[in-house]
Structure formats: C-alpha cells, structure tokens
Motif scaffolding. Sequence first.
Motif, PDB file in Angstrom:
ATOM      1  N   GLY A 347      50.518  67.766  52.202  1.00 44.88           N
ATOM      2  CA  GLY A 347      49.676  68.775  53.197  1.00 44.88           C
ATOM      3  C   GLY A 347      50.487  68.146  54.639  1.00 44.88           C
ATOM      4  N   LYS A 368      56.024  64.292  46.522  1.00 45.81           N
ATOM      5  CA  LYS A 368      55.205  64.036  45.589  1.00 45.81           C
ATOM      6  C   LYS A 368      54.396  64.960  46.009  1.00 45.81           C
ATOM      7  N   ASP A 369      54.245  66.053  45.709  1.00 45.60           N
ATOM      8  CA  ASP A 369      52.847  66.843  45.402  1.00 45.60           C
ATOM      9  C   ASP A 369      52.042  67.044  43.790  1.00 45.60           C
ATOM     10  N   GLN A 370      50.139  67.312  44.032  1.00 44.85           N
ATOM     11  CA  GLN A 370      50.457  67.583  42.660  1.00 44.85           C
ATOM     12  C   GLN A 370      50.015  69.098  42.364  1.00 44.85           C
ATOM     13  N   ASN A 371      51.074  69.880  42.920  1.00 48.99           N
ATOM     14  CA  ASN A 371      51.432  70.597  42.692  1.00 48.99           C
ATOM     15  C   ASN A 371      52.139  71.982  43.477  1.00 48.99           C
ATOM     16  N   PHE A 427      44.280  63.393  49.730  1.00 46.71           N
ATOM     17  CA  PHE A 427      43.313  63.051  50.411  1.00 46.71           C
ATOM     18  C   PHE A 427      42.712  62.031  50.714  1.00 46.71           C
ATOM     19  N   GLU A 428      41.988  62.261  51.367  1.00 45.83           N
ATOM     20  CA  GLU A 428      41.183  60.827  51.894  1.00 45.83           C
ATOM     21  C   GLU A 428      39.947  60.230  50.573  1.00 45.83           C
ATOM     22  N   LYS A 433      43.963  57.510  46.072  1.00 47.05           N
ATOM     23  CA  LYS A 433      44.752  56.895  47.313  1.00 47.05           C
ATOM     24  C   LYS A 433      44.897  55.490  46.228  1.00 47.05           C
ATOM     25  N   ASN A 453      48.874  56.495  54.957  1.00 50.19           N
ATOM     26  CA  ASN A 453      48.256  56.982  55.824  1.00 50.19           C
ATOM     27  C   ASN A 453      46.547  57.712  56.462  1.00 50.19           C
ATOM     28  N   THR A 454      46.043  56.704  55.542  1.00 45.63           N
ATOM     29  CA  THR A 454      44.439  57.165  55.982  1.00 45.63           C
ATOM     30  C   THR A 454      43.884  57.006  56.852  1.00 45.63           C
ATOM     31  N   SER A 479      48.654  63.699  64.161  1.00 45.61           N
ATOM     32  CA  SER A 479      48.912  65.015  63.824  1.00 45.61           C
ATOM     33  C   SER A 479      49.311  65.490  65.646  1.00 45.61           C
TER      34      SER A 479
END
Length: 736
Positions: A347, A368-371, A427-428, A433, A453-454, A479
């Motif tokens: 993201g 790596k991402d989930q998709n 995602f938070e 995590k 990176n939370t 960011s």
Amino acid sequence: MTTNTDSKVDNESQTAFSLQVDDKGIGWITIDVPGETQNTVKAEFVDEFDRIFKQVESDNAIKALIIISGKKDGFVAGADISMLQNLTSKEQVEELAKVGHKVFNQLESLSLPVVAAINGACLGAGLELSLSCSYRICTSASSTKLGLPEVQLGLLPGGGGTQRLPRLVGIANSLDLMLTGKQLNGKRAKKLGLVNEVVANSNLMKAAAKAALDLVNKKKIVVSRLKPEVSLGGLLSAKELQKLALETTSFGRKIIFDKALETVNKKTRGNYPSPAKIIKCVQVGMEEGYEAGLETEAKLFGELVMSEEASQLMNIFFASTDLKKDTFVSDGIKSQPIDRVGVLGGGLMGAGIAFVTADKAGKKVRIKDQNEKGVNHALKYCWEIYRNKIKRKHMTVNDAGQRFAAITGTTSYQGFKRCELVIEAVFESLELKQQMLKDIESVSEGNAIFASNTSSIPITQIAEAAKDPSKVIGLHYFSPVDKMPLLEIVITDKTSEEVIATCVEFGKAQGKTVIVVKDGTGFYTSRILAPFVNEAGHMLAEGVAIDRLDKALKDAGFPVGPITLLDEVGIDVGTKIAPILAESFGDRMLPPKLFSKLEQDNRKGKKNKRGFYKYAGSAKKKGPREVDQSIYTLLGVSPNNNMSGDAIAERCLLQMINEAVLCLQEGILNSPRDGDIGAIFGLGFPPFLGGPFRYVDSQGAASIVKRMNELEKQFGERFKPAQRLVDMAASNKTFY
Ligand SMILES: NC(=O)c1ccc[n+]([C@@H]2O[C@H](COP(=O)([O-])OP(=O)(O)OC[C@H]3O[C@@H](n4cnc5c(N)ncnc54)[C@H](O)[C@@H]3O)[C@@H](O)[C@H]2O)c1
C-alpha cells in the motif's frame, strides 16, 4: 609537479591551504582542512589566504591558479557555522563578513586567471569562493552539488554571494537559487551559467589545467564582474532574452523584486526574515552598485545571525548533525549487515518504504501483498517516482531501470527466507500484524528482524506473539516516505541492542534522520499529534470556523492546518486511534463528542471525498479548498470568526508541547533533542520555534505553566501542565 611552497607549507600538516607550482606555471592551491572529512570555511583561513596571496605575488613563475580540494568527494561544503555561534553581536558578525569580502575581493582582483576545479559539494561559502574565481569547472559526479543553502539556516550568503551570483546568472535565477537554497548538479549548473564547463571526475585536473592555460593565452575569455568582455546576446533563447530585458532596466528589476517579495511573504507568513533580506541585498547591489550591495549584505547578515529564527534553525542543524553520529546503543555493539529486505503490504507506506530501501539504501527489496493489486500498486508507485526523475532529467533511464530492478514483488513468501530484515506495513490490525510476525519467524527460521510500521499499536503487544521478542522493533515512517525526513524507531524492553544498532544504521542508509524512542501507545510523534488535532476539534465545537483554524496554524508556521490534516490522513484513522490513546492516557486525549457524528455520516476525509472540505471537481483547481458548509449543520455548530489566530495557535501548540514534555518525563523520549527533531521532521512543527523543548526554553517554563493554568481553569484537565514543566518553572530551569 615542482613544489614551490614555503617551509611552513612543506611541513604543513596543520594548514588547510597548500600551493604547488607545476612546470607549466600553474599554481595549484589545494584546500584540505586537516582532520576533517570535508572542507568548511573557517575564520582562521584569512591568514592562510593572505600567505598564499603573498606567495603568488612574489612568484613570477606563476601564470595562473587552480583551486582544488584535497578531499576525495567534496570541494567546500560551506562555512563552518559553529564559528558564528561564538559571536555575540551584530557588529561582530558584520565585521567577520567584511573580512570575508576583503579576501574574496582580493582573490577576484588577482591579475592572473583563477580556475575553480569543483568535485563534490560546493555550497555556501564554497560556492562564493568559486564565484570569486575567473572560471569554474565542475564534475558530472552525482555528489557534485552547487548552491547557496544559507536561507535554510535563516541566513543569507554573507561572502559576496548576493552580489556575485546575480551578476553571473541573472537576478531572477539567482533569487531562485538563494531563496530556495536548492542545489544543482553539474549539468544544471552549466545550463544556468553557474559553471563554465562540466567534465568527468577523472578528467577534472586535466580540464582545469587546460582552461587555466587557455585563459592565460586568451584562447578563452570570461564574463567577469570586473571586466565584462563578451555579450551573451547570441547565446540566449527568446525567453531568456526577455528575462534579461526585464533585468536590464530599473523598472523591470523593480517588477522582479516586488514579485519575489510578494511570493516570499506569502510563503513565510512573516515567520522567517531571511528571504526578504536576501532580496534586499540583491536589490541594493543592482540599483546602487556592488560596494553598496556588499555593505548591505554584511549588515543584514549580522542582523540575521543574531536573530532568534536563525539561532533556532542552527540549533536544528547541530541537533540533526549530532543525530547522524548517534548509534543509540552502548559502545562496542555492532550492527548486522543487511542485504535483502522484505516489505509486507504494498500500500501507500509499503511502497514508499520499498522505494527508499532500494533507491537510497541500495538494498534488494522483496514486496509481498495479499493480492496482485497490492504488489502492482507498490511497483507502479516506485516506478512513477523514477519516471518523474527521468522526466526532470535527474536520472537516466538506464540508472532508473537498474535501481528499479532491485525491487520485486510476490503474493507468497517466496524470496523471504534470505531477508535479514522484514518491515510490515499491512492494515492497522494487531491480529494481522501478529500473524505477519509469526509467518516471518517461521519463514526466516527465526533469523530475520521483524519491524512494524504501525502508527498506533504498541510494539510490545505485537511482540507478545513472537518466539524471539528481541528481534521485534518499530520502524515508524511518515508519509510520503520518500519525502519525509524522519524515521522514529520504537524499541521495547526486549529489543536487543544489536537489532537497534542495525535498524539505526539501516534508517540512516535510507537517508532518514533517525530518533529512537521507547515503546508506548502512540510512541512519541502520534502521541503529541493527537492532542494538537483534538484541540482544533474542541475549538470547532466551540464555533471557530474550520478555515480559520487551519489558517491560524499555518500562520503559526505549520505546513498544513490540523483540520486539513485530519482530512488528509483520514477522519476514520483519527477516530480509530483516539480511543486507543484515551485508554492509555485518559480523557484528555479524546476528541470532542460531536466528532462521532462524522463517522455516522461516513465522512472519512479526502479518501472518500467526504470530509471537512469539498473534494468535488478537478484536483488541479488552484486556490484553497472550500469548506463543506454542510458539516456545520451536521455538527450543530454556527461558525464564527471571534477568536484570534494567535489564541487558536497557542491552544494547539500548548497541547502538543505539554504532551512532548510528558513523553520526556515518562522516558518515552531520551532527550529534548530527539523530541525537537521528531516534532519538526516528522510533524512539521515550525522550525523557527526550534521544536517543543526549545520553544519552552525560549518562552520560559514559568510563562508556559502560567498560561496552561489559566487555560486549565477555562477548559479543564487537558491543560494541566506536566509535572516536569511545573518543577522547571519553580526552579527556573531550561531543557538545554
Ligand atoms: N498512511 C500513513 O500516513 C501511515 C503513516 C505511518 C504508519 N502507517 C501505518 O502503516 C501501515 C500501512 O498503512 P498504509 O497507509 O500503507 O495502508 P494501505 O491500506 O495503503 O496498505 C496496506 C496494504 O497491506 C496489504 N495487506 C493486507 N493484508 C496483507 C497480508 N496478509 N499480507 C500482505 N499484505 C497485506 C493490503 O493489500 C494493502 O496493499 C498501517 O499499519 C498504518 O497504520 C500509515
């Protein structure tokens, strides 16, 4: 090369300048400040210059001079600003500037040609030195940077730069350079006329020698402030000629100066005095002549060096230099080598982290991402940055392609086994995590450092799922990651010193200014931001108009106002974090109750185009965004403009400052230095105020406590001053 130096220079390990004359009659002046990695200009150089000038004058064999650096990768990085800190009055500074002027004037008036041969940083006084030479050659190396960055320290170029630069490259170009402090590479410097030639580093000495001899033999002529010998007419484009035409009449110049002043006033909002003074120096120099210009430059330089703003900006410079050297671990602790880095989540944050890891730190990155969508997003994000660099000619397609090739993506853990460090930016969610952590421990067989990176979950909680919590750490980026300078490293009681040392070194390699803080809800930066934004919310609930709130904080020196920030970051993110902080620190961290209506109305901010401001229409529309007036009806607020901008800014500022002091009091922060740099580099705390702790020192703890007590009476507990502040007020102490 035959040596023609006096005995002092011969056995001269302690002098910065040496002169050697070769058999062609070229005197090579090498600048090599002993014991330092880079050259900076110091007050003591005046005597050394004097000695060199005398040598040159007494030696008839010398026909031309070349000034070159003895450092491998730097010409002269600027003036040694610590010398300014020892001066106590405007007059002293003015005097110092005049001495500098005299030396550079002497150099400029030498009867023989002088070539500056530049490789690496040529900044500030370094560039001013080269501007006093007859000819400048620089290398095309990526480390070669030319500029006058004094404005970034709240100063102006005090070594004649405000006079020589406009005469060399034109008024508008010089103002652009001096007011932004931007640094040019060789190619751009050549295009602007700042240097005469750009050559490969391997060819620098040869090219400099040739130029020097050509100048002697008049095969080359130079445009000099003292002896303008050529007309530039035929060399310029229509646009450049137009600019020149504007610059050659007093009326035209007035237009340029007025416009420049209007622009800087808008930008600085009156908080930074140096840009207007830079304009003034150039204006006086152009209208009243070179000598009057220099005179003004010395005087205004004296005023700036003694100003509160410059003093705070210099403090920041020293603090960040100090942080660069800090390892944050005990002596003898070694960092582990990092070659491959895994990033989980492609993201916004994952993509940015991947980019700086490959581009700045030069590591191989596996995302790596989930998709597929997530992986593609990250790759596209990184390539877009490179595409822009190519478009702006900051990079060749080849270079960009090579660096981009270091970033690869996957939807499985293929390639993660060999990663020494894995940074998660999914995602938070604590559960998610922790799952990532377990996966990585298993894939890497316990070898990888796991960093989160939370932005709000305590690292200790994430580490509860770890087999080896000593390898778990927080790497909190901001960011957009490729632009924001701060990395907040969060350590738990169990994080090992080797892991800390490794991550500190890694963060620095990514080009970040690193601070290390102890774990706790919101760490340092998120924790001090929350009450700042909440306070704006409370004022909105009291009826202060949204745009008024934002304007007040921008006028105070923040880059964006708190309400715009909420829209940008996401109102949903804010409302998710607030209760977590309130659970740890009590109700003082809660936003006003009526904010719950925002969630019910599905207002998430910019991301779903439903926020405090309107987001319909073209994104490119100029001018400030309009407030979505329907929000007042939703919140049941009638906006007014009764509160002064100063009063608004004070309430938000005091909230942030008090929370920062609590962080120090509770040991989240190690030092006021880390707190000041964290707030400035991570959250945009106004640099001219020096950071929360420097601000307290400048105002006096007693006055801060007094003001907070008054506000506490009016608005309750949330303005209760930190005990540390109360104690300092009582004992009249300061943080620094
Ligand atoms: N956005 C910010 O300004 C900011 C700043 C600092 C920290 N953070 C933190 O960074 C993290 C990521 O934030 P973001 O803004 O990049 O979010 P984002 O929604 O843009 O990206 C999250 C990514 O994680 C991916 N993901 C989800 N589950 C995954 C899994 N099981 N395996 C691999 N990938 C998975 C998603 O597909 C998505 O691409 C959050 O913890 C956030 O709190 C955000």
